[in-house]
Design an enzyme around this catalytic site. Structure first.
Site: not given
Length: 410
Positions: A79, A251
Site C-alpha cells: 500500500s 490493496d
C-alpha cells in the site's frame, strides 16, 4: 529448540511456493547467492501514515550520508509502503536518481489532497476517493506523474543497475487479484483470476509479456484500499496501461499489511539468499493504534439496532460505527480494522520467532492516538503530529533498535 522453529520454516516454504504459483509459473532464472548479508527494507501499509516510515528512512539516509538504493538489496512494501518502495527505486527523468526519503516526506506533507481527492458520486456506495476524475485529478494521474506514465518495472530495474553505488537488486509491491477479466469466471484459477500477487522486478524481467507492468500500476495496485479507492485495473493495453496481463487488484494490505515475510521469501525465491542466516530485515511500520485492534462487545449493544453479546450480522460488522477497545468508533466498520491489524501483527510475531533460526529482524513501530490512526487524515496538523511521533520514537522507545539498524547498514 529446532522443533519449535520448524513450523515457521515450513511456513516460509509454503509462501515461496504460493508466490511462484501466483505468478503462474516457476521462476526461470535465479541469481547466485551473494556474499555477505542480504539486507531487506520492508514498509507497511497505512495511507497518509506512510509519512512515519518515510521519516525513519530520512533519518537513516541522513545519518549514513547515503540514499536507500545504496543501502538495501531488496526494497518492498504494501500500500503506502509500496508507493514508497517504488519511489526509492525508480529514477526520475529530471534528476536520473530515485526520490530521496526527504522528497517522499514532502509529498506526504503537501500532496495528500491530490492523492485523497474526494469523489463526487452519481450513485450510492462508490469509493470515497477518485482513481481518476477525468480532469487530471485523482490517485492514478498523480502516480503517473510521480513515476512517469510509461516507465516499466524492467526499465526502472535496468536504470537502477547503472547508477553509481547502487545496491538494490529487487523491488516489489504487494496486491491481491480479485479478477482478470472484469466479468464472472466459470472456473477461477489462483494466480490468474484471484490470489496474492507481487508486482516485482524479477518476474517482470523473466516474463515481460505478462508481468512487466508500469511502475505507477505497481504503486496503484498495491494501494487500492477497499472502500477508500476503486479497484485498480492494470495491464491489458487498456488506455494508459501497460501490455502486461490484465488484472483487477486491491490493496496488498488485505493479505499482508506488513510485507516483511514477502521480503524474506523474495530473497530466497530469487536466489539472492539461501538461508535465513543470510538475511537482515528492516521492517518499518506506519504506527499502531492499539485500541483499533479489537471491539467493545456489550458496550456496542444498542436496543433494536445492534444485538447484545456480539450476536452480529453483516451490518454491524461491516458498516455500523462500532466502538473499539478504547470506546472510539470504527468509522469504516470494525472488521476491516481488525483484519488490517491482524495481518500486520501476525507477520511481526512470525519473523520475531524466526530470529531463533538465524534471521536478523528489526522492527520500528510507534504507538498512535485514535486521531492519528486514520489512514486518510490529511490535515496538515495531523501529518506534522505523525512526523513528530516518528522523531520522538527513534529518540526514545525505538532508539536502541534504530541504532542497531544503523550499525547493520554501516
Amino acid at each position: 529448540m529446532k522443533k519449535t522453529i520448524k513450523p515457521f520454516v515450513l511456513f516460509l516454504s509454503v509462501i515461496v511456493s504460493s508466490i511462484c504459483s501466483t505468478a503462474g509459473r516457476a521462476a526461470q532464472d535465479t541469481a547466485e547467492p551473494q556474499a555477505g548479508k542480504i539486507i531487506i527494507l520492508a514498509i507497511d501499509g497505512g495511507g497518509i501514515k506512510g509519512v512515519i516510515p518515510a521519516t525513519f528512512i530520512q533519518h537513516i539516509e541522513s545519518s549514513l550520508k547515503k540514499l536507500s538504493y545504496q543501502l538495501f538489496d531488496v526494497i518492498g512494501g504494501t500500500s503506502t509502503g509500496g508507493i514508497i518502495s517504488a519511489a526509492l527505486t525508480t529514477p526520475r527523468k529530471t534528476t536520473g536518481h530515485p526520490y530521496t526519503a526527504e522528497d517522499i516526506v514532502n509529498i506526504y506533507s503537501h500532496d495528500g489532497g491530490k492523492i485523497f481527492l474526494a469523489q463526487d458520486c452519481k450513485v450510492e456506495q462508490c469509493a470515497t476517493y477518485y482513481a481518476d476524475n477525468g480532469n487530471g485529478g485523482g490517485v492514478e494521474p498523480y502516480m503517473q506523474k510521480m513515476y512517469g506514465p510509461d516507465v516499466s518495472l524492467v526499465s526502472s530495474h535496468n536504470k537502477m543497475q547503472s547508477l553509481a553505488g547502487n545496491r538494490v537488486k529487487h523491488m516489489f509491491t504487494t496486491s491481491y487479484i480479485v479478477n482478470n477479466s472484469q466479468n464472472k469466471v466459470s472456473k477461477p484459477v489462483r494466480g490468474d483470476n484471484f490470489g496474492p500477487y507481487l508486482f516485482n522486478w524479477f518476474d517482470a524481467a523473466n516474463s515481460p509479456a505478462t508481468d512487466n507492468y508500469y511502475v505507477w500500476e505497481a504503486a496503484r495496485g498495491t494501494s487500492a484500499a477497499p472502500t477508500y479507492f476503486p479497484i485498480a485495473n492494470v495491464g491489458g493495453k487498456n488506455p494508459l496501461r501497460s501490455a502486461a496481463a490484465n488484472k483487477w487488484v486491491v490493496d496488498g494490505g488485505t493479505m499482508s499489511n506488513n510485507p516483511a515475510t514477502w521480503g524474506v521469501t523474495e530473497a530466497l525465491r530469487t536466489g539472492m539468499a539461501s538461508r535465513l542466516e543470510d538475511i537482515i530485515v528492516i521492517s518499518l511500520g506506519t504506527g499502531i493504534y492499539e485500541g483499533g485492534a479489537g471491539v467493545g462487545i456489550n458496550s456496542n449493544a444498542v436496543t433494536g439496532i445492534v444485538p447484545v453479546d456480539g450476536n452480529w450480522s453483516t451490518t454491524p460488522w461491516m458498516i455500523e460505527k462500532l466502538d473499539d477497545l478504547e470506546g472510539a468508533d470504527h468509522s469504516r466498520g470494525v472488521l476491516m480494522s481488525i483484519v488490517l491489524d491482524a495481518v500486520q501483527t501476525v507477520t511481526n510475531s512470525q519473523l520475531t520467532a524466526l530470529k531463533q533460526a538465524g534471521l536478523k529482524y528489526y522492527r520500528l513501530e510507534p504507538e498512535l492516538t485514535y486521531t492519528q490512526s486514520h489512514m486518510d487524515n490529511i490535515h496538515p496538523r495531523n501529518i506534522q503530529s505523525l512526523i513528530a511521533t516518528a522523531n520522538a520514537y527513534i529518540e526514545g522507545e525505538g532508539a536502541e533498535t534504530f541504532k542497531a539498524i544503523l550499525n547493520e547498514l554501516q
